[in-house]
Design a protein around this motif. Structure first.
Motif, PDB file in Angstrom:
ATOM      1  N   THR A 147       0.773  -1.176   0.043  1.00  0.00           N
ATOM      2  CA  THR A 147      -0.044   0.035   0.004  1.00  0.00           C
ATOM      3  C   THR A 147       0.850   1.213  -0.037  1.00  0.00           C
ATOM      4  N   HIS A 148       2.135   1.029   0.778  1.00  0.00           N
ATOM      5  CA  HIS A 148       2.763   2.326   0.713  1.00  0.00           C
ATOM      6  C   HIS A 148       3.691   2.530  -0.500  1.00  0.00           C
ATOM      7  N   VAL A 149       3.714   1.534  -1.275  1.00  0.00           N
ATOM      8  CA  VAL A 149       4.409   1.619  -2.566  1.00  0.00           C
ATOM      9  C   VAL A 149       3.513   2.310  -3.597  1.00  0.00           C
ATOM     10  N   LEU A 150       2.188   2.114  -3.577  1.00  0.00           N
ATOM     11  CA  LEU A 150       0.974   2.701  -4.208  1.00  0.00           C
ATOM     12  C   LEU A 150       0.934   4.206  -3.768  1.00  0.00           C
ATOM     13  N   ILE A 151       0.846   4.402  -2.625  1.00  0.00           N
ATOM     14  CA  ILE A 151       0.741   5.956  -2.138  1.00  0.00           C
ATOM     15  C   ILE A 151       2.270   6.698  -2.357  1.00  0.00           C
ATOM     16  N   ARG A 152       3.364   6.046  -2.681  1.00  0.00           N
ATOM     17  CA  ARG A 152       4.618   6.627  -3.079  1.00  0.00           C
ATOM     18  C   ARG A 152       4.289   7.115  -4.412  1.00  0.00           C
ATOM     19  N   GLU A 153       4.056   5.863  -5.226  1.00  0.00           N
ATOM     20  CA  GLU A 153       4.149   6.325  -6.647  1.00  0.00           C
ATOM     21  C   GLU A 153       3.050   7.350  -7.078  1.00  0.00           C
ATOM     22  N   TRP A 154       1.889   7.336  -6.561  1.00  0.00           N
ATOM     23  CA  TRP A 154       0.802   8.135  -6.865  1.00  0.00           C
ATOM     24  C   TRP A 154       1.193   9.751  -6.291  1.00  0.00           C
ATOM     25  N   LEU A 155       1.733   9.888  -5.015  1.00  0.00           N
ATOM     26  CA  LEU A 155       2.210  11.400  -4.525  1.00  0.00           C
ATOM     27  C   LEU A 155       3.297  11.909  -5.385  1.00  0.00           C
ATOM     28  N   SER A 156       4.308  10.873  -5.622  1.00  0.00           N
ATOM     29  CA  SER A 156       5.419  11.288  -6.399  1.00  0.00           C
ATOM     30  C   SER A 156       5.222  11.642  -7.890  1.00  0.00           C
ATOM     31  N   GLY A 157       4.227  11.017  -8.296  1.00  0.00           N
ATOM     32  CA  GLY A 157       4.141  11.150  -9.627  1.00  0.00           C
ATOM     33  C   GLY A 157       4.681  10.074 -10.514  1.00  0.00           C
ATOM     34  N   ALA A 158       5.217   9.097  -9.898  1.00  0.00           N
ATOM     35  CA  ALA A 158       5.873   7.916 -10.627  1.00  0.00           C
ATOM     36  C   ALA A 158       4.560   7.350 -11.497  1.00  0.00           C
ATOM     37  N   ALA A 159       3.609   7.151 -10.891  1.00  0.00           N
ATOM     38  CA  ALA A 159       2.350   6.731 -11.609  1.00  0.00           C
ATOM     39  C   ALA A 159       1.162   7.757 -11.500  1.00  0.00           C
ATOM     40  N   PHE A 166      -8.415  13.588  -0.753  1.00  0.00           N
ATOM     41  CA  PHE A 166      -6.931  13.949  -0.469  1.00  0.00           C
ATOM     42  C   PHE A 166      -6.254  13.333  -1.763  1.00  0.00           C
ATOM     43  N   PHE A 167      -6.600  12.216  -1.887  1.00  0.00           N
ATOM     44  CA  PHE A 167      -5.420  11.289  -2.817  1.00  0.00           C
ATOM     45  C   PHE A 167      -5.649  11.933  -4.298  1.00  0.00           C
ATOM     46  N   ARG A 168      -7.160  12.136  -4.425  1.00  0.00           N
ATOM     47  CA  ARG A 168      -7.383  12.520  -6.020  1.00  0.00           C
ATOM     48  C   ARG A 168      -6.468  13.685  -6.283  1.00  0.00           C
ATOM     49  N   ALA A 169      -6.857  14.730  -5.237  1.00  0.00           N
ATOM     50  CA  ALA A 169      -6.067  16.036  -5.396  1.00  0.00           C
ATOM     51  C   ALA A 169      -4.663  16.038  -5.253  1.00  0.00           C
ATOM     52  N   ALA A 170      -4.054  15.131  -4.670  1.00  0.00           N
ATOM     53  CA  ALA A 170      -2.730  15.047  -4.411  1.00  0.00           C
ATOM     54  C   ALA A 170      -1.456  14.285  -5.295  1.00  0.00           C
ATOM     55  N   GLY A 171      -2.348  13.755  -6.295  1.00  0.00           N
ATOM     56  CA  GLY A 171      -1.395  12.758  -7.465  1.00  0.00           C
ATOM     57  C   GLY A 171      -0.482  13.826  -7.941  1.00  0.00           C
ATOM     58  N   ALA A 172       0.871  13.320  -7.841  1.00  0.00           N
ATOM     59  CA  ALA A 172       2.172  14.072  -8.308  1.00  0.00           C
ATOM     60  C   ALA A 172       2.522  15.109  -7.694  1.00  0.00           C
ATOM     61  N   SER A 173       1.906  15.644  -6.352  1.00  0.00           N
ATOM     62  CA  SER A 173       2.141  16.671  -5.874  1.00  0.00           C
ATOM     63  C   SER A 173       3.431  16.786  -4.772  1.00  0.00           C
ATOM     64  N   ARG A 174       4.107  15.410  -4.775  1.00  0.00           N
ATOM     65  CA  ARG A 174       5.129  15.339  -4.100  1.00  0.00           C
ATOM     66  C   ARG A 174       6.527  14.741  -4.892  1.00  0.00           C
ATOM     67  N   PRO A 175       6.915  15.232  -5.843  1.00  0.00           N
ATOM     68  CA  PRO A 175       8.050  14.815  -6.817  1.00  0.00           C
ATOM     69  C   PRO A 175       9.193  14.456  -5.927  1.00  0.00           C
ATOM     70  N   GLN A 184       9.624   9.436   5.765  1.00  0.00           N
ATOM     71  CA  GLN A 184       9.335  10.110   4.366  1.00  0.00           C
ATOM     72  C   GLN A 184      10.496  11.099   4.358  1.00  0.00           C
ATOM     73  N   SER A 185      10.699  11.320   2.930  1.00  0.00           N
ATOM     74  CA  SER A 185      11.894  12.472   2.523  1.00  0.00           C
ATOM     75  C   SER A 185      11.371  13.024   0.985  1.00  0.00           C
ATOM     76  N   MET A 186      11.821  14.153   0.998  1.00  0.00           N
ATOM     77  CA  MET A 186      11.805  14.578  -0.318  1.00  0.00           C
ATOM     78  C   MET A 186      12.850  15.505  -0.382  1.00  0.00           C
ATOM     79  N   PRO A 187      13.335  15.824  -1.735  1.00  0.00           N
ATOM     80  CA  PRO A 187      14.313  16.559  -2.044  1.00  0.00           C
ATOM     81  C   PRO A 187      13.946  18.029  -1.600  1.00  0.00           C
ATOM     82  N   GLY A 188      14.854  18.611  -0.656  1.00  0.00           N
ATOM     83  CA  GLY A 188      14.604  20.037  -0.331  1.00  0.00           C
ATOM     84  C   GLY A 188      13.683  20.241   0.816  1.00  0.00           C
ATOM     85  N   ALA A 189      13.329  19.059   1.338  1.00  0.00           N
ATOM     86  CA  ALA A 189      12.192  19.217   2.658  1.00  0.00           C
ATOM     87  C   ALA A 189      12.838  18.510   3.841  1.00  0.00           C
TER      88      ALA A 189
END
Length: 136
Positions: free
Chosen positions: A14-26, A61-70, A97-102
């Motif tokens: 489930t966390h793989v799916l979350i990461r892929e969706w939020l990061s924009g990988a999917a 939240f998920f529908r609006a946040a797709g690709a919001s955390r590259p 969780q980690s993101m570039p510059g955050a």
């Protein structure tokens, strides 16, 4: 495979799916639908900051946040089976969780699983708490 591994595997996948969706990988709408299908219609959540969320709020939240955390990276550790029954299970885990510059974030999470008659595992409740910074 024992049931413990089924629950742990579900937390991880489930966390793989979350990461892929939020990061924009999917980005396909089907990916978000697959992610949301893992949550019970009666889902509830308490966020790390204490905000409560229901299933409709999670979906919005998920529908609006797709690709919001590259560049988002997530790591799950310290999985513990707290309880298990024919109706489901409760699992705790540590999430990084980690993101570039955050700033990196870390939380303790507990998920309550609902097991359907067909054997599907659904997230029924999630409670997250920020990990306190280590003392200097």
């Amino acid at each position: 495979m024992n049931a413990t591994n089924l629950y742990f595997d579900d937390v991880l996948s489930t966390h793989v799916l979350i990461r892929e969706w939020l990061s924009g990988a999917a980005t396909a709408p089907e990916h978000c639908a697959d992610l949301l299908a893992r949550f019970s219609p009666g889902f509830t959540m308490v966020s790390p900051g204490g905000k409560q969320l229901d299933g409709a709020g999670l979906a919005a939240f998920f529908r609006a946040a797709g690709a919001s955390r590259p560049g988002l990276q997530m790591r799950i550790s310290d999985l513990v089976l707290i309880q298990e029954s024919a109706a489901g299970a409760t699992v705790s885990y540590r999430e990084f969780q980690s993101m570039p510059g955050a700033e990196n974030t870390e939380r303790w999470s507990t998920v309550v699983y609902e097991k359907t008659a067909s054997g599907a595992l659904l997230w029924r409740h999630l409670h997250e708490t920020w990990v306190a910074p280590a003392a200097a």
